[in-house]
Design a protein around this motif. Structure first.
Motif, PDB file in Angstrom:
ATOM      1  N   GLY A   1       0.817  -1.205   0.000  1.00 14.10           N
ATOM      2  CA  GLY A   1       0.000   0.000   0.000  1.00 14.10           C
ATOM      3  C   GLY A   1       0.855   1.260   0.000  1.00 14.10           C
ATOM      4  O   GLY A   1       1.989   1.267   0.503  1.00 14.10           O
ATOM      5  N   ARG A   2       0.290   2.330  -0.558  1.00  7.62           N
ATOM      6  CA  ARG A   2       1.029   3.593  -0.668  1.00  7.62           C
ATOM      7  C   ARG A   2       0.119   4.748  -0.239  1.00  7.62           C
ATOM      8  O   ARG A   2      -1.091   4.691  -0.447  1.00  7.62           O
ATOM      9  N   HIS A   3       0.724   5.759   0.326  1.00  8.44           N
ATOM     10  CA  HIS A   3      -0.019   6.973   0.663  1.00  8.44           C
ATOM     11  C   HIS A   3      -0.076   7.832  -0.589  1.00  8.44           C
ATOM     12  O   HIS A   3       0.960   8.319  -1.066  1.00  8.44           O
ATOM     13  N   PRO A   4      -1.249   8.072  -1.168  1.00  7.90           N
ATOM     14  CA  PRO A   4      -1.305   8.734  -2.480  1.00  7.90           C
ATOM     15  C   PRO A   4      -0.776  10.158  -2.478  1.00  7.90           C
ATOM     16  O   PRO A   4      -0.172  10.594  -3.457  1.00  7.90           O
ATOM     17  N   LEU A   5      -0.974  10.901  -1.389  1.00 13.72           N
ATOM     18  CA  LEU A   5      -0.515  12.286  -1.366  1.00 13.72           C
ATOM     19  C   LEU A   5       0.998  12.361  -1.210  1.00 13.72           C
ATOM     20  O   LEU A   5       1.663  13.169  -1.879  1.00 13.72           O
TER      21      LEU A   5
END
Length: 883
Positions: free
Chosen positions: A608-612
């Motif tokens: 998972g990745r933090h989009p911002l």
């Protein structure tokens, strides 16, 4: 002062001038005609700032001027209208009034526009009337509205154990009704008002709606009689043309209907026109979507970034091409779905558009030609649409076939169904195309908006006026030839009209039929009978032509308003197509994946990745992490140093869950999301100075709210609980919170718990559904490298001194800190270890002796205490333990 012509006449003849330093109120200022009329208007709108149109200015008098001047940043002046004293005044130019009115609205003020509605005639007072009453929740004009946001006027009506809410978006005619259990001080009401983007709150007098609920929204108290269900039903019946509330499908929400009656009455008084074709009533079921509290909205940066710069989730996702689509996307984020089938249906359409890349691009291109048809129709109903507004309606209607074709090319049944709704009445498009020029002027004041040939009467008037202008234009050459005066010149001004100017040296050659009009220093000006006749014809023809054109445009507005229901259906379909293609575009460009959303209790995110953060860092630089919460591991205790990425990890899990439940793809390699009924976050520390609450009190209040509202299907994200107080207190509270989340029968919810208290990692040994995780750090001598990678297991130390070094703390301070740290670690006042009893987590080396405070604490029934009572008891026990 001459702004308003004769209206602001000097004090009466024979009356001695007043002391210029003495100011008076509006009632004592004098008895001039304008003031008498102004007092009557002010009596009808005592709560509003009245802007009186006097010539080219809007003027404010008396207390209104004193209130408005500092808000607007303009000088407060004054004038003597009689011998009583000086009346305070201020004014703004009519041409730039919009920016000043916006300032008043932003300050929570209401504004009544007292406009000139009659012609200016010499010697007579201009006829004026209140044309609009503006407030934060009743504005319709583009100048006061953000295209992507909804600005609603919301009425709140308390009932028997319930609260009714009626939210009207006057710019589109959408009225939403809902009822909530409880009173005016419930989290559900606060979250509902936030979701509705309430710009103005209407409440009954003395209703005591807490100020902390949307503190920045304008508030207006109305007579309690307006919140009467019977009166509301009658108003709704007359407005919609139905027989009863049952015919509208709103019979099951009587308290909300009472609120609806109040908001409709308020908008009628504000001169907002609502018609059966424009008004759309919907009952919102609170249990159909997820409620988000203000802390979660803020902490996950859904609409506003936490820093001064950067993106929000809304701005990241907003690849919409129409204002309707942007508003629909905002509604999606405020209302994530909780029904698995509804989520799957929405995500399936997004997936289809992701795959149909070329067709999606065609749809995006077609949507760029669509204007804000929802708000345009509303302005037509109000009668305030400009020629360009009507042209925008025409152009949007003309663009709909291309949108239909582009949507059909995607090859999805749901998309095709929406495409079929994107249609405009054929007769409307035909009429507007035939009526309007390709590029009409901004206003209808001077004509020029109607196409030649569209109306025979208008064409005749324009032809007659043009013929007269041709006659006048040729007159100069004819008169030069007839008189032999080569310096003869034809001119025009607004005061004297058309004239023939002849220099003084040629006065002997002036024909006898010339009539002297004006004498100048070097010439004389004349008129002739023919010139006066043609001038009258030209001027009257122009006035009649403009009046005829305005009548044609008004009829076109009525025609648009008559089709408001059909256009609203098309606008809804356009918004749905637009928001779906926007989500698909973001997913395609960001390599996001479709999550599997089901009814399980699992959250399983792979890479998972933090989009911002990923957007800020650039492609390939973000360190992806996994997260798994299931029946075996319901709580993750996350440890690690500051700056290592704990808060980013917490936020990215919450964001991924919310994105999945709005039907979006998510930034991960793979994701399975067991649907959550709520997402709660407690991240960061801040004081609530206006509420008299310290950082720790805010932290505890938010934690208490989460523990009381969460269920077994919730996702709870907690960061550094207990850091706002002493170490022992903080660790005790943090441990108690984890145990409560784990053991309470109604909870056992999925939880991410970040902490600096490494001792809490021992809880994994005695609580079966607690698992430890840490942020991996590589230590090389005196330096550390944060890998931002989440791995299993707990951290056994902090790296605060290393972080202080990175922040630039002086070396001498760092050396002293290391010495103190070594001394403390030798004495180990706080120690993480399990002793004797495997079910006990101790904070000291030896077993402490029994203490009355501990015994009393153990005997407390925590579930029976309110948050405030719990905090008071905690403070009392802390004080006793310290003595």
């Amino acid at each position: 002062m001459s702004r308003g012509g004769r209206v602001l006449a000097p004090h009466l003849a024979g009356t001695p001038p007043a002391d210029p330093r003495h100011t008076v109120g509006i009632d004592d200022a004098g008895e001039t005609p304008i003031l008498r009329e102004y007092r009557a208007v002010k009596a009808g709108f005592p709560e509003a700032i009245v802007l009186a149109r006097l010539g080219d200015f809007y003027e404010m008098f008396g207390p209104d001027a004193e209130v408005a001047a500092p808000i607007l940043g303009i000088a407060l002046t004054g004038r003597n209208f009689g011998n009583a004293g000086r009346l305070p005044m201020c004014g703004v130019p009519q041409q730039t009034a919009v920016q000043y009115i916006r300032r008043l609205l932003d300050a929570g003020k209401r504004v009544a526009l007292w406009d000139q509605v009659g012609d200016v005639e010499a010697g007579r007072l201009v006829r004026r009337a209140v044309t609009r009453v503006l407030s934060a929740g009743t504005v319709l004009e583009d100048e006061y509205l953000h295209p992507a946001a909804v600005s609603r006027c919301v009425a709140v009506s308390p009932g028997a154990g319930r609260v009714g809410v009626a939210a009207l978006d006057v710019s589109t005619g959408h009225l939403e009704l809902s009822e909530l259990a409880g009173g005016l001080d419930t989290p559900a009401l606060a979250e509902t008002l936030q979701r509705l983007d309430a710009a103005e709150l209407l409440t009954p007098e003395d209703s005591a709606l807490p100020q902390r609920l949307l503190p920045h929204a304008a508030r207006t108290e109305l007579p309690a009689a307006l919140f009467d269900t019977a009166r509301a039903d009658e108003r709704l019946r007359l407005l919609t043309g139905t027989v009863s509330a049952q015919g509208l499908g709103i019979d099951r929400v009587p308290v909300a209907r009472a609120a609806a009656g109040a908001v409709l009455a308020y908008c009628e008084r504000a001169r907002v026109v609502l018609t059966p074709e424009l008004l759309r009533i919907e009952v919102h079921e609170p249990r159909s979507t997820m409620r988000l509290d203000a802390q979660t909205v803020r902490n996950l940066e859904l609409f506003v970034p936490l820093g001064e710069h950067g993106l929000s989730i809304m701005s990241l996702l907003d690849r919409t091409r129409t204002p309707m689509g942007a508003r629909r996307l905002r509604a999606f984020l405020y209302e994530p779905l909780i029904d698995v089938d509804a989520i799957a249906a929405r995500a399936a359409v997004v997936e289809t558009m992701v795959r149909a890349r070329d067709s999606r691009r065609g749809l995006r291109e077609a949507l760029t030609r669509v204007r804000d048809i929802e708000r345009l129709v509303s302005r037509c109903v109000q009668g305030t649409a400009t020629p360009r507004d009507l042209a925008a309606v025409r152009d949007t209607c003309a663009a709909l076939p291309d949108v239909q074709a582009a949507a059909e090319a995607i090859g999805d049944a749901a998309v095709s169904a929406s495409a079929r709704r994107c249609r405009a009445p054929d007769e409307l498009l035909t009429h507007l195309t035939a009526l309007l020029v390709d590029d009409p002027p901004a206003t209808a004041r001077d004509g020029g908006a109607v196409r030649p040939g569209a109306d025979g009467e208008l064409d005749d008037l324009l032809t007659a006026g043009a013929d007269a202008r041709v006659f006048i234009g040729a007159l100069e050459a004819r008169e030069r030839e007839r008189t032999g005066i080569r310096s003869l010149r034809l001119g025009y001004n607004r005061v004297f009209g058309y004239y023939i100017d002849i220099p003084n040296a040629q006065q002997g050659n002036v024909p006898a039929d010339y009539i002297r009009k004006q004498t100048l220093a070097g010439s004389e000006r004349y008129v002739t009978a023919d010139l006066k006749a043609q001038e009258t014809f030209v001027l009257h023809a122009h006035e009649r032509a403009v009046a005829r054109e305005q009548a044609l445009l008004h009829a076109a507005m009525i025609m648009v308003g008559a089709h408001a229901a059909d256009i609203a259906e098309a606008a809804g379909a356009l918004a749905g197509l637009d928001v779906t293609q926007a989500l698909a575009t973001v997913a395609d460009e960001g390599a996001w994946v479709r999550p599997r959303v089901d009814a399980s209790g699992v959250i399983d995110i792979v890479e998972g990745r933090h989009p911002l953060v990923e957007e800020a860092l650039g492609p390939g630089r973000f360190v992806a992490n996994a997260c798994r919460l299931d029946d075996a591991a319901r709580i993750i205790v996350l440890t690690g140093p500051n700056m290592a990425g704990k808060s980013t990890y917490l936020r990215q899990v919450g964001i991924i869950v919310l994105l999945a439940q709005i039907g979006s793809f998510v930034p991960a390699a793979e994701a399975r999301i067991g649907v959550c009924d709520r997402v709660f976050t407690r991240i960061g520390a801040q004081d609530d100075l206006s509420g008299g609450m310290s950082t720790f009190m805010v932290e505890m209040a938010e934690t208490a709210a989460i523990l009381r509202q969460a269920t077994g299907r919730s996702l709870v994200i907690l960061d550094e609980i207990g850091r706002g107080t002493s170490t022992y207190d903080g660790m005790s509270i943090a441990r108690a919170v984890i145990e409560h989340l784990h053991d309470a029968p109604h909870l056992n919810c999925r939880t991410l718990f970040a902490t600096h208290y490494h001792e809490l990692t021992a809880l994994a040994e005695r609580l079966s559904r607690v698992r430890n995780a840490r942020v991996e750090v590589v230590e090389e001598g005196d330096s550390v490298t944060f890998l931002h990678r989440i791995v299993d297991g707990g951290a056994d130390r902090s790296f605060g001194i290393h972080v202080a070094r990175l922040a630039g703390v002086p070396a001498s301070v760092l050396v002293r800190a290391r010495d103190l740290l070594a001394e403390l670690e030798r004495s180990r006042p706080l120690m993480q270890r399990a002793v004797r009893d495997a079910d006990q987590l101790t904070l000291a080396i030896s077993e402490p002796a029994a203490h009355p405070v501990v015994e009393e604490l153990a005997g407390l029934d925590l579930d029976a205490l309110s948050p405030l009572a719990a905090l008071n008891k905690l403070a009392e026990l802390h004080e006793r333990a310290a003595t």
